[in-house]
Design a protein around this motif. Structure first.
Motif, short mmCIF file in Angstrom:
data_model
loop_
_atom_site.label_atom_id
_atom_site.label_comp_id
_atom_site.label_asym_id
_atom_site.label_seq_id
_atom_site.Cartn_x
_atom_site.Cartn_y
_atom_site.Cartn_z
N ARG A 76 13.78 -1.37 10.67
CA ARG A 76 14.20 -0.05 11.33
C ARG A 76 13.81 1.12 10.26
N THR A 77 13.94 0.84 8.91
CA THR A 77 13.67 1.84 8.04
C THR A 77 12.71 0.95 6.86
N THR A 78 12.21 1.89 6.03
CA THR A 78 11.33 1.37 5.13
C THR A 78 12.08 1.06 3.85
N HIS A 79 11.86 -0.34 3.23
CA HIS A 79 12.52 -0.40 2.02
C HIS A 79 11.73 -0.63 1.01
N ARG A 80 11.54 0.24 -0.15
CA ARG A 80 10.78 -0.26 -1.38
C ARG A 80 11.64 -1.06 -2.12
N LEU A 81 10.86 -2.38 -2.29
CA LEU A 81 11.37 -3.32 -2.97
C LEU A 81 11.46 -3.41 -4.51
N GLY A 82 10.65 -2.46 -5.10
CA GLY A 82 10.41 -2.10 -6.55
C GLY A 82 9.83 -3.55 -7.22
N ARG A 83 8.99 -4.29 -6.51
CA ARG A 83 8.65 -5.39 -7.27
C ARG A 83 7.20 -5.52 -6.81
N GLU A 84 6.32 -6.15 -7.74
CA GLU A 84 4.78 -6.24 -7.41
C GLU A 84 4.65 -7.78 -6.73
N TYR A 85 3.87 -7.75 -5.68
CA TYR A 85 3.66 -8.93 -4.96
C TYR A 85 2.24 -9.42 -4.97
N LEU A 86 1.86 -10.68 -5.25
CA LEU A 86 0.54 -11.05 -5.39
C LEU A 86 0.02 -11.64 -4.22
N MET A 87 -1.05 -11.58 -3.62
CA MET A 87 -1.68 -12.71 -3.18
C MET A 87 -2.73 -13.52 -3.79
N LEU A 88 -2.53 -14.75 -3.72
CA LEU A 88 -3.38 -15.41 -4.41
C LEU A 88 -4.50 -16.16 -3.91
N SER A 89 -5.51 -16.46 -4.51
CA SER A 89 -7.00 -17.01 -3.99
C SER A 89 -6.57 -18.50 -3.99
N THR A 90 -6.62 -18.76 -2.80
CA THR A 90 -6.37 -20.57 -2.47
C THR A 90 -7.40 -21.24 -3.34
N THR A 91 -8.79 -20.72 -3.33
CA THR A 91 -9.96 -21.35 -3.68
C THR A 91 -9.61 -21.71 -5.35
N ALA A 92 -9.39 -20.33 -5.89
CA ALA A 92 -9.25 -20.34 -7.48
C ALA A 92 -8.20 -21.06 -7.89
#
Length: 178
Positions: A76-92
């Motif tokens: 309903r609102t935007t929540h800044r999580l204050g953390r860095e999120y990473l997407m991983l390369s499945t192949t790598a």
């Protein structure tokens, strides 16, 4: 009478990300490790992500495909999580976790684990082959090959649907429930 089986330190049942990570780290600590995998060369189909501060330090930066420096969740609102999120390369990630020359990979499906002499265990593969070990880790996923099969009743599960975008188009929303 057949010759006794050679005993290894660890047999990991399941060659997916969890099993391969256990095998890699156990080998790095000097253990003789065998991984059983029904299809060792198959690509991993899932997409993986992790909080940057929870990613193990032994994983190289090459497994990171994209970064969200200040992830947000939108409801309903935007929540800044204050953390860095990473997407991983499945192949790598798969290349890194499976490129461990000292880990022996045995193609096969484990069907049972049985007590063996001297406090060891025999992991029995379909077809009757046996692998003798001091320790067994069942990393076979939800099938739980050696630890009782698929759990009865309702289980917690998570499914996500998303888009894979070019790195320069990565949004800042970690989750968006709008």
């Amino acid at each position: 009478m057949s010759a006794p089986l050679p005993t290894v330190d660890l047999v990991v049942v399941g060659g997916g990300p969890a099993g391969r990570a256990v095998a890699l780290r156990a080998h790095a600590h000097g253990l003789h490790v065998v991984v059983t995998d029904p299809a060792p060369g198959r690509p991993w189909p899932a997409t993986y992500g992790a909080w940057a501060d929870e990613l193990p330090s032994w994983l190289p930066d090459t497994v990171v495909a994209a970064r969200m420096p200040d992830a947000t969740a939108v409801a309903r609102t935007t929540h800044r999580l204050g953390r860095e999120y990473l997407m991983l390369s499945t192949t790598a990630l798969q290349a890194h976790l499976t490129d461990t020359p000292g880990v022996q990979v045995v193609e096969g499906v484990a069907t049972d684990v049985q007590p063996a002499p001297g406090g060891t265990h025999d992991v029995v593969l379909r077809g009757g082959r046996r692998l003798r070990t001091r320790v067994v880790v069942d990393a076979s996923g939800p099938r739980r090959v050696l630890s009782g099969g698929t759990a009865a009743g309702r289980r917690a599960a998570q499914t996500a649907v998303g888009l894979v975008l070019p790195a320069d188009e990565v949004p800042t929303a970690f989750m968006d429930w709008r």
